[in-house]
Design a protein around this motif. Structure first.
Motif, mmCIF file in Angstrom:
data_model
loop_
_atom_site.group_PDB
_atom_site.id
_atom_site.type_symbol
_atom_site.label_atom_id
_atom_site.label_comp_id
_atom_site.label_asym_id
_atom_site.label_seq_id
_atom_site.Cartn_x
_atom_site.Cartn_y
_atom_site.Cartn_z
ATOM 1 N N ARG A 90 14.267 -8.192 -16.909
ATOM 2 C CA ARG A 90 13.219 -7.416 -16.207
ATOM 3 C C ARG A 90 13.555 -6.770 -15.044
ATOM 4 N N ARG A 91 14.121 -7.908 -14.060
ATOM 5 C CA ARG A 91 14.378 -7.222 -12.780
ATOM 6 C C ARG A 91 15.495 -6.352 -12.805
ATOM 7 N N PHE A 92 16.417 -6.454 -13.726
ATOM 8 C CA PHE A 92 17.606 -5.478 -13.656
ATOM 9 C C PHE A 92 17.091 -4.168 -14.136
ATOM 10 N N PRO A 145 7.624 -4.660 -5.081
ATOM 11 C CA PRO A 145 6.273 -3.975 -5.829
ATOM 12 C C PRO A 145 5.859 -4.704 -7.319
ATOM 13 N N ASP A 146 6.886 -5.259 -7.956
ATOM 14 C CA ASP A 146 6.453 -5.697 -9.127
ATOM 15 C C ASP A 146 6.043 -7.119 -9.131
ATOM 16 N N GLY A 184 0.907 -1.375 -0.205
ATOM 17 C CA GLY A 184 -0.056 0.098 0.008
ATOM 18 C C GLY A 184 0.875 1.239 0.036
ATOM 19 N N ALA A 185 0.285 2.212 -0.310
ATOM 20 C CA ALA A 185 0.908 3.541 -0.537
ATOM 21 C C ALA A 185 1.498 3.968 0.537
ATOM 22 N N ALA A 186 1.000 3.845 2.049
ATOM 23 C CA ALA A 186 1.400 4.138 3.117
ATOM 24 C C ALA A 186 2.966 3.551 3.436
ATOM 25 N N PHE A 187 2.785 2.374 3.183
ATOM 26 C CA PHE A 187 3.986 1.628 3.764
ATOM 27 C C PHE A 187 5.271 1.791 2.598
ATOM 28 N N LYS A 188 4.530 2.105 1.414
ATOM 29 C CA LYS A 188 5.804 2.224 0.184
ATOM 30 C C LYS A 188 6.588 3.517 0.587
ATOM 31 N N LYS A 189 5.873 4.719 1.536
ATOM 32 C CA LYS A 189 6.572 5.620 1.836
ATOM 33 C C LYS A 189 7.995 5.129 2.754
ATOM 34 N N ILE A 190 7.554 4.381 3.500
ATOM 35 C CA ILE A 190 8.551 3.954 4.489
ATOM 36 C C ILE A 190 9.653 2.984 3.787
#
Lengths: 209, 209
Positions: free
Chosen positions: B142-144, A127-128, A40-46
């Motif tokens: 892709r990862r790189f 994230p991917d 989520g967006a909140a944790f991505k800031k961390i």
């Protein structure tokens, strides 16, 4: 400091055990990995890499990656030393911790994440999205089984992985052996030294962390 | 000390650059990876994992794994500091070096070793044979590529990867970018900060190592 944790996950457990061995208190926040909070967006800031553990320092710096966090804590709280007591010993702890990460924990993650139904499309952390690759299930298992043989040979004649002191290498290997059980991989009877060591480190109070 | 090297391989190059930046001399022995010398009985006595680099210490200890070797050299030859100048900076160097290893160099190795004809049956380093898994060629690429985007964002507003000092994180990322060329992966024009940084670190005399 603030510690972003997840009680059910192997990586943050390595830091929990490290903190318990140091005898320090660090306020912890649980991140709901099963519910996807890390994405989520909140944790991505961390942590934009969407992983735990994360150690937030008082100046706002966010440290990710287990060894980076432990390296910082070792400098701030040197006793008891968990990264070795001399330059050579410290290098050997780094070396073994690296091997345990790349040949042990990464192999187990390969087996687990490429098989579990809940990990479909999530074969790698971050994230991917990555699809599962079924061949990696058996490859990871084989790698870890061979790695346990290597640990067993290393432990012949020494109490812990790096000589006679308990270090981060032992913490990482203990967490790997317990994580292996998720994939029904256990230490076979022939690996007597690894079994002896596993009993020894599992009996420490910190192993409950 | 003695340094087991291979002039054509990316991992020992990280240590060669580190040594060049320190301005020290360490006698080097070339290991013929292309000819399979690392898999022979003589080299297995030095490193049973069959990898270079290896640093042999004067007491006979063999250190493997790039970061373990660099950690030792940093303690023995502190100037110029290549692992950071404060506890926080050192932790950030460990953190970035770990990310570059696991998301950068490991991804590239996945692409290279699962595709090259000369790597059939040798998809992982070490004494044990592993078959190539073709899906890993594209996954590694892709990862790189995603990781280069991450490095580009990190470099916005800073000269080097960890603030304004050149560190092992820069060495590891430089070697990764050059290793990427083996798989015809290059830094695209949109990644202006990564390109600027690449020019900067490639121009250092140590980059010739």
């Amino acid at each position: 400091m603030k510690f972003y944790d997840c009680k059910t996950a192997p990586s943050p457990r390595r830091v929990r055990i490290f903190i318990a061995e140091k005898g320090i208190e660090v306020p912890a926040v649980q991140v709901d990995l099963a519910g996807g909070e890390q994405l989520g967006a909140a944790f991505k800031k961390i942590n934009q890499d969407c992983t735990v553990p994360v150690l937030e320092l008082d100046d706002g710096t966010h440290l990710t990656e287990v060894f980076a966090i432990c390296h910082y804590l070792e400098e701030k709280f040197p006793e008891p030393a968990l990264l070795g007591g001399s330059a050579t010993e410290r290098a050997l702890v780094v070396m073994w911790n690296t091997k345990i990460e790349s040949n042990g924990l990464a192999a187990l993650a390969e087996t687990f994440r490429n098989r579990a139904k809940g990990m479909q499309g999530r074969a790698l952390t971050g994230p991917d999205d990555y699809e599962q690759i079924p061949e990696l299930v058996d490859r990871g298992r084989r790698r870890f089984e061979l790695f346990m043989g290597k640990l067993d040979r290393q432990l012949q004649g020494t109490e812990y992985i790096v000589g006679d002191i308990f270090t981060l290498a032992d913490i990482s290997a203990l967490v790997a052996c317990d994580f292996a059980a998720w994939s029904r991989i256990s230490i076979d009877d022939a690996k007597a030294d690894l079994r002896r060591w596993y009993q020894l480190v599992s009996a420490r109070p910190s192993a409950q962390a």
